[in-house]
Enzyme design. Structure first.
Site, short mmCIF file in Angstrom:
data_model
loop_
_atom_site.label_atom_id
_atom_site.label_comp_id
_atom_site.label_asym_id
_atom_site.label_seq_id
_atom_site.Cartn_x
_atom_site.Cartn_y
_atom_site.Cartn_z
N SER A 3 40.83 63.55 15.81
CA SER A 3 39.73 64.50 15.85
C SER A 3 38.51 63.81 16.43
CB SER A 3 39.41 64.99 14.42
OG SER A 3 38.17 65.68 14.38
N TYR B 220 38.73 64.29 5.14
CA TYR B 220 39.32 64.61 6.44
C TYR B 220 38.89 63.59 7.49
CZ TYR B 220 40.33 67.16 10.75
OH TYR B 220 40.80 67.51 11.99
#
Length: 240
Positions: free
Chosen positions: A135, A148
């Protein structure tokens, strides 16, 4: 990399970015196996012409389910795409520890375990690839999703080390760093979202080019900022 004729495993390939990656690789002539948990999405994937493996990669036995599903088949490309987020914001309330554990398993442990289990087979292929989807938040974290961000940063670090270990071998290692993408995971998020089809297109293009990184969409800007001023990248992203 030549995609046609390759056998590809895409985790989390029944929805979102993973499904679009699977469809685009299939269109280029690959045979694609996808994993997922939702029976309806697995049925749709069968209808799309994919082989499917039902596996919950938020749990240790999910990796074993994938390996059993592969049986004796040797894949050429492993796409570790499956991922999830979790609410972990003390400004809102106490985090759910069980959700944190599932997120850590899915985002970090499962890719590492699959790579480890499949490495010997991948080394026998004439041309192979490992694609780890991290990400933009692996570059600089946001305040609202620390677990996350931590898992994606850890997978980014692992990917960089793995690439160095496999340099000069038949296995190419690609890290894909998406921005905010319009998927089921981001339905409650506001802001500009990249369509999953376009995200997948850029990742597949990087695969075909044997790139080391696919900085997708606005992550290209973030990566450029991080190169010259990491403190500024962190300041920009921490508020998201």
């Amino acid at each position: 990399m030549q995609i046609a004729g390759k056998l590809v495993l895409v985790t989390g390939g029944t929805d979102g970015i993973g499904r679009q990656i699977a469809l685009q690789l299939q269109a280029l002539g690959a045979e694609v196996i996808v994993t997922g948990r939702n029976p309806d999405r697995l049925a749709r994937a069968r209808g799309d012409g994919f082989a499917v493996i039902s596996a919950d990669l938020t749990r240790p036995d999910g990796v074993e389910a994938v390996l059993r599903g592969l049986s004796e088949r040797s894949i050429d490309i492993l796409v570790n795409n499956a991922g999830m987020g979790t609410d972990h914001d003390f400004r809102v309330g106490l985090p759910d520890v069980a959700d944190d554990e599932r997120t850590i398993w899915l985002n970090l442990h499962a890719p590492i375990r699959l790579i480890t289990a499949l490495m010997t087979a991948l080394q026998t292929r004439p041309e192979a690839m490992i694609v780890n989807v991290t990400s933009g938040l692996a570059i600089a974290p946001s305040a609202g999703s620390p677990v996350y961000c931590a898992t994606k940063a850890a997978l980014r670090s692992y990917t960089q080390s793995l690439r160095a270990q496999l340099k000069g071998t038949r296995i190419h290692v690609l890290e894909a760093l998406p921005p905010l993408v319009d998927t089921a995971m981001t339905t409650t998020r506001s802001g500009r979202k990249l369509p999953p089809q376009e995200c997948a297109r850029q990742i597949v293009a990087a695969m075909r080019a044997n790139a080391n990184e696919a900085n997708v969409g606005m992550v290209r800007v973030l990566a450029a900022v991080n190169q010259v001023a990491p403190w500024l990248a962190r300041r920009i992203m921490i508020g998201f």
